[in-house]
Design a protein around this motif. Sequence first.
Motif, PDB file in Angstrom:
ATOM      1  N   THR A  99       0.847  -1.187   0.000  1.00  0.00           N
ATOM      2  CA  THR A  99       0.000   0.000   0.000  1.00  0.00           C
ATOM      3  C   THR A  99       0.884   1.240   0.000  1.00  0.00           C
ATOM      4  N   LYS A 100       0.484   2.237  -0.800  1.00  0.00           N
ATOM      5  CA  LYS A 100       1.203   3.510  -0.830  1.00  0.00           C
ATOM      6  C   LYS A 100       0.218   4.646  -0.553  1.00  0.00           C
ATOM      7  N   VAL A 101       0.656   5.622   0.205  1.00  0.00           N
ATOM      8  CA  VAL A 101      -0.135   6.842   0.403  1.00  0.00           C
ATOM      9  C   VAL A 101       0.792   8.040   0.301  1.00  0.00           C
ATOM     10  N   THR A 102       0.225   9.168  -0.064  1.00  0.00           N
ATOM     11  CA  THR A 102       1.001  10.410  -0.118  1.00  0.00           C
ATOM     12  C   THR A 102       0.516  11.349   0.978  1.00  0.00           C
ATOM     13  N   TYR A 103       1.443  12.134   1.504  1.00  0.00           N
ATOM     14  CA  TYR A 103       1.135  13.063   2.587  1.00  0.00           C
ATOM     15  C   TYR A 103       1.807  14.393   2.277  1.00  0.00           C
ATOM     16  N   GLN A 214      -2.404   0.898 -10.041  1.00  0.00           N
ATOM     17  CA  GLN A 214      -3.088   1.590  -8.954  1.00  0.00           C
ATOM     18  C   GLN A 214      -2.887   3.096  -9.156  1.00  0.00           C
ATOM     19  N   ILE A 215      -3.958   3.869  -8.925  1.00  0.00           N
ATOM     20  CA  ILE A 215      -3.882   5.323  -9.080  1.00  0.00           C
ATOM     21  C   ILE A 215      -4.457   5.972  -7.824  1.00  0.00           C
ATOM     22  N   THR A 216      -3.666   6.812  -7.177  1.00  0.00           N
ATOM     23  CA  THR A 216      -4.147   7.539  -6.005  1.00  0.00           C
ATOM     24  C   THR A 216      -4.256   9.016  -6.338  1.00  0.00           C
ATOM     25  N   GLY A 217      -5.143   9.690  -5.623  1.00  0.00           N
ATOM     26  CA  GLY A 217      -5.350  11.115  -5.865  1.00  0.00           C
ATOM     27  C   GLY A 217      -6.625  11.357  -6.650  1.00  0.00           C
ATOM     28  N   THR A 218      -7.146  12.557  -6.580  1.00  0.00           N
ATOM     29  CA  THR A 218      -8.372  12.934  -7.279  1.00  0.00           C
ATOM     30  C   THR A 218      -8.166  14.243  -8.034  1.00  0.00           C
ATOM     31  N   VAL A 219      -9.002  14.432  -9.058  1.00  0.00           N
ATOM     32  CA  VAL A 219      -8.973  15.668  -9.839  1.00  0.00           C
ATOM     33  C   VAL A 219     -10.406  16.169  -9.991  1.00  0.00           C
ATOM     34  N   ASP A 220     -10.655  17.384  -9.538  1.00  0.00           N
ATOM     35  CA  ASP A 220     -11.966  18.018  -9.730  1.00  0.00           C
ATOM     36  C   ASP A 220     -11.859  18.912 -10.964  1.00  0.00           C
ATOM     37  N   VAL A 221     -12.316  18.397 -12.107  1.00  0.00           N
ATOM     38  CA  VAL A 221     -12.154  19.136 -13.365  1.00  0.00           C
ATOM     39  C   VAL A 221     -13.037  20.378 -13.424  1.00  0.00           C
ATOM     40  N   TYR A 227      -3.688  19.603  -9.230  1.00  0.00           N
ATOM     41  CA  TYR A 227      -3.980  18.282  -8.661  1.00  0.00           C
ATOM     42  C   TYR A 227      -2.871  17.310  -9.037  1.00  0.00           C
ATOM     43  N   GLU A 228      -2.749  16.242  -8.236  1.00  0.00           N
ATOM     44  CA  GLU A 228      -1.732  15.227  -8.517  1.00  0.00           C
ATOM     45  C   GLU A 228      -2.344  13.831  -8.484  1.00  0.00           C
ATOM     46  N   LEU A 229      -2.009  13.032  -9.490  1.00  0.00           N
ATOM     47  CA  LEU A 229      -2.360  11.616  -9.530  1.00  0.00           C
ATOM     48  C   LEU A 229      -1.056  10.822  -9.461  1.00  0.00           C
ATOM     49  N   THR A 230      -1.009   9.817  -8.589  1.00  0.00           N
ATOM     50  CA  THR A 230       0.189   8.983  -8.458  1.00  0.00           C
ATOM     51  C   THR A 230      -0.117   7.581  -8.977  1.00  0.00           C
ATOM     52  N   TYR A 231       0.665   7.134  -9.974  1.00  0.00           N
ATOM     53  CA  TYR A 231       0.491   5.829 -10.609  1.00  0.00           C
ATOM     54  C   TYR A 231       1.585   4.878 -10.103  1.00  0.00           C
ATOM     55  N   TYR A 232       1.204   3.620  -9.819  1.00  0.00           N
ATOM     56  CA  TYR A 232       2.216   2.622  -9.468  1.00  0.00           C
ATOM     57  C   TYR A 232       1.649   1.216  -9.650  1.00  0.00           C
ATOM     58  N   VAL A 233       2.536   0.217  -9.676  1.00  0.00           N
ATOM     59  CA  VAL A 233       2.140  -1.186  -9.721  1.00  0.00           C
ATOM     60  C   VAL A 233       3.035  -1.971  -8.766  1.00  0.00           C
ATOM     61  N   VAL A 234       2.567  -3.163  -8.411  1.00  0.00           N
ATOM     62  CA  VAL A 234       3.359  -4.109  -7.624  1.00  0.00           C
ATOM     63  C   VAL A 234       3.420  -5.412  -8.409  1.00  0.00           C
ATOM     64  N   ASP A 235       4.641  -5.899  -8.702  1.00  0.00           N
ATOM     65  CA  ASP A 235       4.758  -7.098  -9.522  1.00  0.00           C
ATOM     66  C   ASP A 235       4.469  -8.366  -8.727  1.00  0.00           C
ATOM     67  N   ALA A 240       7.499  -3.044  -5.626  1.00  0.00           N
ATOM     68  CA  ALA A 240       6.703  -1.884  -6.020  1.00  0.00           C
ATOM     69  C   ALA A 240       7.475  -1.001  -6.995  1.00  0.00           C
ATOM     70  N   SER A 241       6.755  -0.439  -7.940  1.00  0.00           N
ATOM     71  CA  SER A 241       7.381   0.454  -8.914  1.00  0.00           C
ATOM     72  C   SER A 241       7.570   1.843  -8.310  1.00  0.00           C
ATOM     73  N   ASN A 242       8.169   2.728  -9.076  1.00  0.00           N
ATOM     74  CA  ASN A 242       8.206   4.138  -8.704  1.00  0.00           C
ATOM     75  C   ASN A 242       6.788   4.690  -8.707  1.00  0.00           C
ATOM     76  N   GLY A 243       6.552   5.686  -7.894  1.00  0.00           N
ATOM     77  CA  GLY A 243       5.260   6.373  -7.917  1.00  0.00           C
ATOM     78  C   GLY A 243       5.318   7.483  -8.944  1.00  0.00           C
ATOM     79  N   ALA A 244       4.804   7.229 -10.150  1.00  0.00           N
ATOM     80  CA  ALA A 244       4.840   8.221 -11.232  1.00  0.00           C
ATOM     81  C   ALA A 244       3.764   9.270 -10.973  1.00  0.00           C
ATOM     82  N   VAL A 245       4.179  10.503 -10.765  1.00  0.00           N
ATOM     83  CA  VAL A 245       3.243  11.576 -10.397  1.00  0.00           C
ATOM     84  C   VAL A 245       2.876  12.406 -11.627  1.00  0.00           C
ATOM     85  N   LEU A 246       1.581  12.490 -11.872  1.00  0.00           N
ATOM     86  CA  LEU A 246       1.064  13.330 -12.958  1.00  0.00           C
ATOM     87  C   LEU A 246       0.434  14.571 -12.329  1.00  0.00           C
ATOM     88  N   THR A 247       0.969  15.741 -12.659  1.00  0.00           N
ATOM     89  CA  THR A 247       0.413  17.009 -12.182  1.00  0.00           C
ATOM     90  C   THR A 247      -0.576  17.532 -13.205  1.00  0.00           C
TER      91      THR A 247
END
Length: 251
Positions: A99-103, A214-221, A227-235, A240-247
Motif C-alpha cells: 500500500t502507498k499513500v502520499t502526505y 493503482q492510481i491515487t489522488g483525485t482531480v476536480d475538473v 492536482y496530482e495523480l500517483t500511478y504505481y504497480v506491484v509485480d 513496487a514500482s516508482n510512484g509516477a506523479v502526474l500534475t
Amino acid sequence: MRKWLIVLMAAVAIGATGILGWLYMRQDRKGPEITISESKKNSYTADMTTEDLLEGVKAVDKRDGDVSASLTVENVYPNEKGDEVTVVYVAKDNSNNVTKVTYHMTSEGNLMGFTSETKTSSDNTDTDAETDEALQDENETDSEDEEEPEMTEEEKAQEREEEKIDQLNPQDPRFYLNTYYVEIAKGTQIDRLSYVKDIQDDKDSTSDLYRKIQITGTVDVNTPGTYELTYYVVDSNGNASNGAVLTIVVK
C-alpha cells in the motif's frame, strides 16, 4: 457405464472448481491500511530524518495486525513553488500486498531545486559538509548557465520523475507516463489510463502489470487548481514500482 463415468468426471470437475474458488476467496489480496495521526507535525525541514518523517504514521493489516515495522519513506519531493513537499509512504503485509499513500507537508524554507535523499539519524556532519559543498558548486554552475533558457514545468516534472526511476532497484518495475505535467480547461474530462506510456519489469509482462495499475489522488475538473495523480504497480514478487506523479492544472 460410459454415462456414469461422464457424470463422475463432471462431479469431480465441479468439486475441484469449487475448491479452487474457495481457496481464491481465502487469499489475502488487500494491502495494509496506512494511517497518519492528526497530531503529526505538518511542517518539513531539509534536515528531517526518515525517523522524523515516520513519526505518527502507522500501518495495520486486517489479517496480520500491526505491520508498522514495514513502513518506509519511498520518496520526498517538493511542488513547483518549493513551499510544500509530498511524502510517499509504503507498507507491506506478510502476503506481500503493498500500500502507498502520499502526505503533503508545508516547507519551512523554499525548496526549489531540492532533491530528496531522506536521512537516517546516523547521518554525520561530514555528510552535511559534503552536501553544503556540493550545493555551493551547483549554485556556481547555475550562475554560469544563466543564459540558458528556463525549463518548462513539463520538462521539470519529466526530469524529476526520471531521477526517481534511476534510484530504483534492478528488480523493481519501471512506470512511465506520456507526460508528467498537463494543463486542461475547466470542465474537460480526463481518461486517467490514457497517460500511461509503458511499464517494464524483469519478470512480469507489460500486459499483466497493466491490469495491476493503482492510481491515487483525485482531480476536480470543475474547480480550477493544481492536482496530482500517483500511478504505481506491484509485480508478482511484491516489488513496487516508482510512484509516477502526474500534475494536472485545471484552468
